[in-house]
Design a protein around this motif. Structure first.
Motif, mmCIF file in Angstrom:
data_model
loop_
_atom_site.group_PDB
_atom_site.id
_atom_site.type_symbol
_atom_site.label_atom_id
_atom_site.label_comp_id
_atom_site.label_asym_id
_atom_site.label_seq_id
_atom_site.Cartn_x
_atom_site.Cartn_y
_atom_site.Cartn_z
ATOM 1 N N GLY A 1 2.355 -3.300 -8.898
ATOM 2 C CA GLY A 1 3.151 -3.242 -10.095
ATOM 3 C C GLY A 1 4.610 -2.964 -9.827
ATOM 4 O O GLY A 1 4.954 -2.235 -8.882
ATOM 5 N N VAL A 2 5.473 -3.546 -10.656
ATOM 6 C CA VAL A 2 6.905 -3.286 -10.618
ATOM 7 C C VAL A 2 7.320 -2.776 -11.994
ATOM 8 O O VAL A 2 7.055 -3.434 -13.002
ATOM 9 C CB VAL A 2 7.715 -4.536 -10.253
ATOM 10 N N GLY B 1 1.426 -6.753 -12.184
ATOM 11 C CA GLY B 1 2.289 -6.909 -13.338
ATOM 12 C C GLY B 1 3.665 -6.334 -13.141
ATOM 13 O O GLY B 1 3.899 -5.492 -12.272
ATOM 14 N N THR B 2 4.593 -6.818 -13.969
ATOM 15 C CA THR B 2 5.952 -6.311 -14.010
ATOM 16 C C THR B 2 6.231 -5.790 -15.406
ATOM 17 O O THR B 2 6.049 -6.523 -16.384
ATOM 18 C CB THR B 2 6.968 -7.407 -13.651
ATOM 19 N N GLY C 1 3.422 -0.025 -5.490
ATOM 20 C CA GLY C 1 4.213 0.092 -6.700
ATOM 21 C C GLY C 1 5.692 0.230 -6.410
ATOM 22 O O GLY C 1 6.087 0.852 -5.418
ATOM 23 N N ILE C 2 6.517 -0.355 -7.275
ATOM 24 C CA ILE C 2 7.970 -0.254 -7.170
ATOM 25 C C ILE C 2 8.514 0.220 -8.513
ATOM 26 O O ILE C 2 8.166 -0.325 -9.554
ATOM 27 C CB ILE C 2 8.600 -1.603 -6.788
ATOM 28 N N PHE D 1 0.836 -1.207 0.000
ATOM 29 C CA PHE D 1 0.000 0.000 0.000
ATOM 30 C C PHE D 1 0.873 1.260 0.000
ATOM 31 O O PHE D 1 0.530 2.265 0.622
ATOM 32 C CB PHE D 1 -0.956 0.016 1.197
ATOM 33 N N GLY D 2 2.003 1.165 -0.657
ATOM 34 C CA GLY D 2 2.917 2.294 -0.744
ATOM 35 C C GLY D 2 3.765 2.179 -1.994
ATOM 36 O O GLY D 2 3.466 1.384 -2.882
ATOM 37 N N SER D 3 4.845 2.968 -2.057
ATOM 38 C CA SER D 3 5.703 2.920 -3.231
ATOM 39 C C SER D 3 7.164 3.029 -2.840
ATOM 40 O O SER D 3 7.515 3.733 -1.883
ATOM 41 C CB SER D 3 5.343 4.035 -4.218
#
Length: 227
Positions: A223-224, A197-198, A176-177, A150-152
């Protein structure tokens, strides 16, 4: 792969246009609006994503659901049966993906295992309902664990010193990363997407004399992005 996906979309659109044109000229009488035609809006995108993406579980689930709905519309299956089986089907597909993911990327998986076994003190960056930023400009990078819940998390390696193969374990759960890599490295990705997804936007060709960054990605409703 992205270009291949665009080609497939182009072929589909051209085929539809040709059918409409031939019907308009009276040469053919192909009924595009058959029973369940709307399921093609699920089947076709899922099929194209299944072909072009590294992580296939989400697109495979979508493809299976689309085909099942089409069979219902054609009278081969009942909607009641599909409603009962859709959740077990999703669980089975996710389970199979987790069991066999190393089989499909065996060489990369083995290297990731080796690097993780030899890395006792990886840098840790975790963002839970927040943001974490890491910049290795002018510093040596020796691998990292990235967790976004729940962060980035944003990892900037554009100016990092990378002299040998390194590992990044990236887990995005409802988060997200973003990983920015330098130009003088190779990138190898193993991804496990579960309703996530990546995206690997690094398109440079593999070069033997350069170190490799291995990215072990798990995306669950997240997502990454590698760029």
């Amino acid at each position: 792969m992205k270009r291949f996906g665009n080609v497939l979309w182009g072929v589909v659109i051209i085929a539809i246009g040709v059918i409409f044109g031939l019907n308009a000229l009276g040469i053919t009488n192909i009924n595009i609006f058959f029973r369940g035609w709307w399921t093609l809006f699920i089947i076709i995108p899922s099929f194209i994503e299944f072909i072009r993406r590294d992580g296939k579980i989400g697109s495979l689930i979508g493809l299976g659901i689309g085909i099942a709905l089409l069979l219902c519309c054609q009278g081969y299956l009942s909607f009641t049966m599909i409603a009962k089986l859709i959740f077990p089907f999703i669980l089975v597909m996710i389970g199979l993906s987790l069991i066999f993911k190393d089989t499909f990327q065996k060489k990369v998986s083995n290297q990731i295992k080796t690097l993780n076994a030899n890395k006792d003190n990886l840098e840790e960056y975790c963002a839970t309902f927040g943001v974490q930023e890491a910049n290795f400009n002018g510093q040596e990078f020796k691998g990292a664990n990235l967790d976004a819940v729940f962060g980035s998390v944003e990892l900037d390696l554009k100016g990092a010193i990378i002299s040998k193969d390194q590992i990044i374990n990236a887990n995005a759960i409802f988060g997200g990363i973003e990983i920015t890599v330098p130009a003088n490295v190779n990138i190898k990705v193993k991804s496990t997407p579960i309703f996530g997804g990546t995206s690997n936007k690094v398109k440079t060709a593999y070069q033997e004399n350069l170190p490799t960054i291995y990215i072990n990605s798990v995306a669950i409703f997240g997502g990454v992005e590698i760029k």
